[in-house]
Design an enzyme around this catalytic site. Structure first.
Site, PDB file in Angstrom:
ATOM      1  N   GLU A  95       0.831  -1.211   0.000  1.00  0.00           N
ATOM      2  CA  GLU A  95       0.000   0.000   0.000  1.00  0.00           C
ATOM      3  C   GLU A  95       0.864   1.260   0.000  1.00  0.00           C
ATOM      4  OE1 GLU A  95      -3.161  -0.097  -0.492  1.00  0.00           O
ATOM      5  OE2 GLU A  95      -3.194  -2.280  -0.421  1.00  0.00           O
ATOM      6  N   ASP A 137       3.859  -3.781  -5.823  1.00  0.00           N
ATOM      7  CA  ASP A 137       4.463  -5.054  -5.408  1.00  0.00           C
ATOM      8  C   ASP A 137       5.986  -4.962  -5.425  1.00  0.00           C
ATOM      9  OD1 ASP A 137       2.101  -6.349  -4.939  1.00  0.00           O
ATOM     10  OD2 ASP A 137       2.082  -7.487  -6.812  1.00  0.00           O
TER      11      ASP A 137
END
Length: 417
Positions: A281, A362
């Site tokens: 996040e 990611d």
């Protein structure tokens, strides 16, 4: 453009889009069903065949509801437009308020929203209390559902009605270039919502408590320091009151930014896995994905408002969609109904952009935390949320904002598919 030509174009695009979506759904259904009997090799050690069956069956059940929802929405659009529904509502409210007045326009638009919500309600109830309950995800009680609905309705009235009235007033009072004024108002309103949502609106529906696990707080604080991120606190949300699904998110901006974990997420993942999910996040924050999306949405909104300003002066736009009244409120209603019909071709582009952002986040997570822990966390979330591991590639490419499980895990492990 003539009204007859526009009617034909609108109907053709509506039918073609609905047919294409149904075909995509059947492709997805067939693909998931064909791969139901075997767990994909890369997940065989972490996800049981029973969990894989559950994910497939859950996906198929949701697809069935999606088809019904699609057909109902298409029928509702036709009833409102070519079926004369909007014209009837406009005329009916003209018997209560002066036609073309602010009260008339606000009541007219509000009634469309209320009717739409009532039409969606049966399917929402079935989805919540039958489908979600069948697969063990629904935790909400009928009493809590009613309370949530009452609160949402009250907020829609207290906030939505003044906003609608303000937009209609600006469209009337600001002259030919009203679309600039409405755009600025829209920007200001959205920023205000981002500011007040965490502390004033979200607590009306959920309980937020500070994260008390000192070991977890220490790990997260260290991650935030590494990433240069400042927040207004770490909170746990009682998501388990309504659903067994887990998640984590950022909310607010500036001094009101806060990090929120669902309690279901913390109960499922190990501390290092929670850190890895949060690092993902934070990757969105580091790459300014939210800012980029806000900029794009703002530019698109400005363009759409300009387009609406041109269509208001086009008689074929009104007549082509089955209405005779050419008021500001009617133009706004027609535009909001017609826009989704014509904008579907842009869905694959937005999905692809979103998946690109997920890959970037990611990659950032593997740099700031543990890629192995993120893989482990994602596999647990796929399992616990009953996310299908075998989506149809074309369906996924058009709809999915996140990469398919196999491709995402392969990227995290340094492989390519």
């Amino acid at each position: 453009m003539t009204d007859t030509l526009f009617s034909s174009l609108f109907l053709a695009v509506l039918v073609a889009t609905a047919a294409f979506k149904l075909w995509l759904g059947y492709r997805h259904q067939k693909h998931v069903a064909q791969h139901r009997s075997e767990v994909p090799r890369e997940f065989a050690q972490q996800i049981s065949l029973g969990a894989h069956h559950k994910a497939a069956d859950y996906t198929l059940a949701r697809l069935g509801l999606g088809r019904i929802d699609l057909l109902i929405n298409a029928a509702w659009v036709l009833i409102l437009t070519l079926g004369g529904g909007l014209q009837w509502l406009h005329t009916t409210w003209a018997g209560v308020f002066t036609e073309g007045s602010l009260l008339h326009g606000t009541a007219f638009l509000a009634s469309i929203g209320v009717l739409g919500a009532l039409i969606d309600l049966p399917l929402t109830l079935y989805r919540t209390f039958v489908t979600e309950a069948r697969f063990g995800f629904n935790k909400i009680t009928p009493a809590l559902f009613i309370a949530d609905t009452a609160k949402s309705t009250a907020l829609a009235a207290l906030i939505g009605l003044p906003v609608v009235a303000a937009v209609l007033w600006l469209m009337t009072a600001m002259g030919a270039h009203w679309w600039w004024a409405v755009w600025l108002f829209w920007l200001g309103f959205n920023l205000l919502v981002l500011l007040v949502w965490p502390t004033f609106i979200a607590p009306l529906f959920n309980r937020f408590t500070p994260l008390e696990d000192e070991r977890m707080r220490g790990r997260i604080d260290a991650l935030l320091a590494r990433c240069g991120f400042r927040s207004n606190g770490l909170f746990v949300m009682d998501g388990s009151r309504r659903s067994a699904h887990g998640n984590a998110y950022f909310t607010g901006f500036g001094q009101s930014k806060r990090i929120v974990f669902f309690d279901t997420l913390l109960n499922t993942l190990e501390p290092i896995e929670v850190e890895a999910v949060l690092a993902h996040e934070l990757g969105h924050f580091k790459h300014r994905h939210v800012t980029k999306r806000l900029v794009l949405m703002s530019a698109m909104m400005l363009g759409l408002l300009w387009l609406l300003s041109a269509l208001i002066a086009a008689p074929w736009f009104f007549a082509g969609l089955g209405v005779t009244a050419q008021s500001t409120a009617m133009a706004l209603a027609l535009f909001m109904i017609a826009l989704p019909v014509f904008s579907f071709p842009f869905s694959p582009l937005m999905s692809a952009w979103s998946r690109k952002h997920e890959f970037e986040a990611d990659r950032y997570a593997t740099q700031q935390s543990s890629g192995e822990a993120l893989v482990s966390a994602l596999v647990k979330l796929y399992r616990d949320n009953a996310s299908t591991l075998t989506p149809d590639p074309l369906y996924s490419r058009i709809y999915d904002s996140h990469p398919p499980a196999s491709i995402r895990i392969a990227h995290l492990q340094g492989k390519t598919l």
